[in-house]
Design an enzyme around this catalytic site. Structure first.
Site, short mmCIF file in Angstrom:
data_model
loop_
_atom_site.label_atom_id
_atom_site.label_comp_id
_atom_site.label_asym_id
_atom_site.label_seq_id
_atom_site.Cartn_x
_atom_site.Cartn_y
_atom_site.Cartn_z
N MET A 82 -40.63 20.58 -14.27
CA MET A 82 -40.05 21.38 -13.20
C MET A 82 -41.14 21.95 -12.29
O MET A 82 -42.33 21.89 -12.58
CB MET A 82 -39.21 22.51 -13.78
CG MET A 82 -38.01 22.03 -14.59
SD MET A 82 -37.07 23.38 -15.34
CE MET A 82 -36.45 24.22 -13.87
N HIS A 83 -40.70 22.51 -11.16
CA HIS A 83 -41.48 23.37 -10.28
C HIS A 83 -42.52 22.67 -9.41
O HIS A 83 -43.04 23.27 -8.48
CB HIS A 83 -42.21 24.47 -11.06
CG HIS A 83 -41.38 25.23 -12.03
ND1 HIS A 83 -40.25 25.92 -11.65
CD2 HIS A 83 -41.51 25.41 -13.37
CE1 HIS A 83 -39.72 26.51 -12.71
NE2 HIS A 83 -40.46 26.21 -13.77
N ASP A 238 -36.47 19.40 -17.16
CA ASP A 238 -36.77 18.93 -18.51
C ASP A 238 -36.18 19.80 -19.60
O ASP A 238 -35.66 19.29 -20.60
CB ASP A 238 -38.28 18.76 -18.71
CG ASP A 238 -39.09 19.99 -18.36
OD1 ASP A 238 -38.52 21.02 -17.96
OD2 ASP A 238 -40.34 19.92 -18.49
#
Length: 496
Positions: A82-83, A238
């Protein structure tokens, strides 16, 4: 049959799942992380694409070798780290290396974002932390204005793969919640939060629920992979996909993931938040479902670190030595090798061994590391529960779950029973495949498509050991961080 494709930090994994939920084949390809400066963490999106194509090609080849016709594959689901800020120009070309989830350069931009967007915590359900996507964009705007001026699309890592697979710019709520641009309760972007970063909706991908189809494989890609022009499903971040993979899909369900990072994930009965303690409040990968999550940046990664530092030939040797030579008189370990998120939100925190003596052995360092990671996880668990969630039970997944010694230690530390389930090592790729299955059969019962795997073991806590950890060991662990926090902050001024 369906495919789940997981873009992790250390590699890409693909799994093939049949309609009965059995994994029929799997393949993976490694990835490397670039750290060109202190606190930076980057990857080249082209490397993601090459690894994804390699993993998918190997999966198809393995399926053929097992007598499975790749033309029987009906859909592909996506998940991933992520991110990460993946920046594309108007032609779809990558503008710079992607800035990853564990990158800590944007701490000053976090304060700027909170000032520019006073409603951030209430709307996004999270406080601004350097690992999130929005502060990264403010950093690019400040330090690389020429790059920022050319940004046409901001994608999360898995959604860059979606773009290459389908030509579509799309994401899902569980991943989009980690950008700090999403109204988490409404599961849609907030224009004020986007504007605070100098962006508009035209530059971010459309949001589809995790079990929705977002596009189909481009014909040339499908031919190269040996697949039909199958639909590609939204999928999830995830952690959300990992939860779907082990059936953590209903309020009251919770999991503890012992991967490179450490995550405690609990499904909530609606939008809840505790941003002041750096608890993440995100959408789940399933419609009308949310979750809370505490995150520590280094969990099993700390065990790798100590294994190398102490001269073990691998983690298995470290674990065996720790178990055979456990002593009560051992050092303490702060596991903040890359800073920390929950509950400290401290990008400047560092790893520390405290209490070394001439008698300290490397098994003591091993046990201190296992214990210190456990205490940090427990700090996150306590912060999450303070938001009002009381999970019915905790399932443990991730590579660290394979250690009976460590999982028993974690049960003793927390005073809670921990359940180990079969197949937990497959991880988020299994959840991505299940979301693809749900997209093809939207009326299928959730319990049938997303069952919790069979129980392998339950680690019941030894309450006498729990009392020792609680009363003797944990107070010093917590006092160490409080004492060193100003030292960490003062040292930040010396970083390059």
């Amino acid at each position: 049959m369906v495919i789940g494709l997981d873009l992790g930090t250390s590699g890409v994994k693909a799994v093939l799942l049949d309609r009965d939920g059995a994994v029929r084949a799997s393949a993976s390809r490694p990835l490397a992380v670039s750290r060109p400066r202190p606190r930076w963490s980057e990857q080249a999106p082209r490397d993601w694409w090459d690894a994804a194509c390699g993993a998918l090609a190997a999966l198809v080849a393995d399926a053929r070798a097992a007598g499975i016709d790749p033309r029987d594959v009906d859909a592909l689901g996506l998940t991933g780290q992520m991110h990460g800020a993946t920046l594309l120009d108007a032609r779809g070309d990558v503008l710079r290396p992607a800035i990853l989830w564990n990158d800590g350069r944007a701490d000053a931009e976090c304060a700027e974002l909170e000032r520019l967007a006073p409603t951030l915590r209430a709307v996004a359900g999270n406080l601004a932390m350097p690992g999130f996507t929005a502060p990264k964009l403010l950093w690019v705007r400040r330090h690389e204005p020429d790059v920022f001026a050319r940004i046409a699309h901001v994608l999360l890592p898995k959604d860059y793969l979606r773009y290459r697979l389908t030509g579509v710019f799309a994401t899902d709520p569980s991943d989009a919640a980690g950008t700090l641009w999403l109204d988490v309760a409404k599961r849609d972007y907030d224009d004020t939060l986007l504007a605070a970063c100098g962006l508009s909706r035209a530059q971010v991908p459309a949001v589809f629920e995790g079990n929705r189809i977002t596009g189909t494989l481009q014909p040339a890609v499908a031919r190269a992979l040996g697949l039909r022009d199958i639909p590609v499903v939204a999928g999830g971040g995830d952690n959300a996909a990992g939860a779907v993979g082990v059936g953590i899909v209903r309020p009251g369900d919770a999991l503890l993931s012992l991967g490179t990072s450490g995550v405690y994930f609990a499904v909530s009965d609606g939008f809840r938040a505790n941003p002041e303690s750096a608890v993440h409040s995100f959408c789940h990968a399933l419609p009308r479902t949310w979750h809370l999550m505490s995150v520590m940046l280094n969990a099993a990664g700390c065990i790798d670190f100590t294994a190398q530092l102490a001269g073990y030939d691998g983690v298995a040797t470290l674990l065996a030595d720790a178990e055979a030579n456990a002593r009560a008189d051992r050092p303490w370990f702060l596991p903040y090798l890359s800073g920390e998120r929950t509950p400290h939100n401290d990008v400047n925190a560092k790893g520390v061994f405290y209490g070394l003596t001439p008698d300290t052995q490397r098994a003591d360092l091993a046990n201190a590391t296992l214990e210190g990671v456990g205490f940090a996880l427990l700090d996150g668990i306590d912060a999450l529960h303070a938001a009002g969630l009381a999970p019915d039970g905790i399932t443990v997944i991730g590579g660290g779950s394979r250690s009976a010694y460590w999982t028993q230690m974690l049960a003793d530390l927390s005073g809670r029973a921990l359940t180990l389930r079969a197949g937990g090592e497959v991880g988020p790729a299994l959840g991505a495949a299940r979301l693809a299955h749900l997209a093809l059969e939207p009326d299928a019962p959730l319990d049938a498509v997303c069952p919790q795997p069979p129980v392998v073991a339950v680690r019941e806590p030894d309450m006498a050991r729990h009392a020792w950890y609680r009363d003797v060991r944990r107070p010093t662990f917590r006092a160490l961080y409080r004492a060193l926090e100003p030292v960490f902050a003062a040292g930040a001024g010396h970083a390059a």
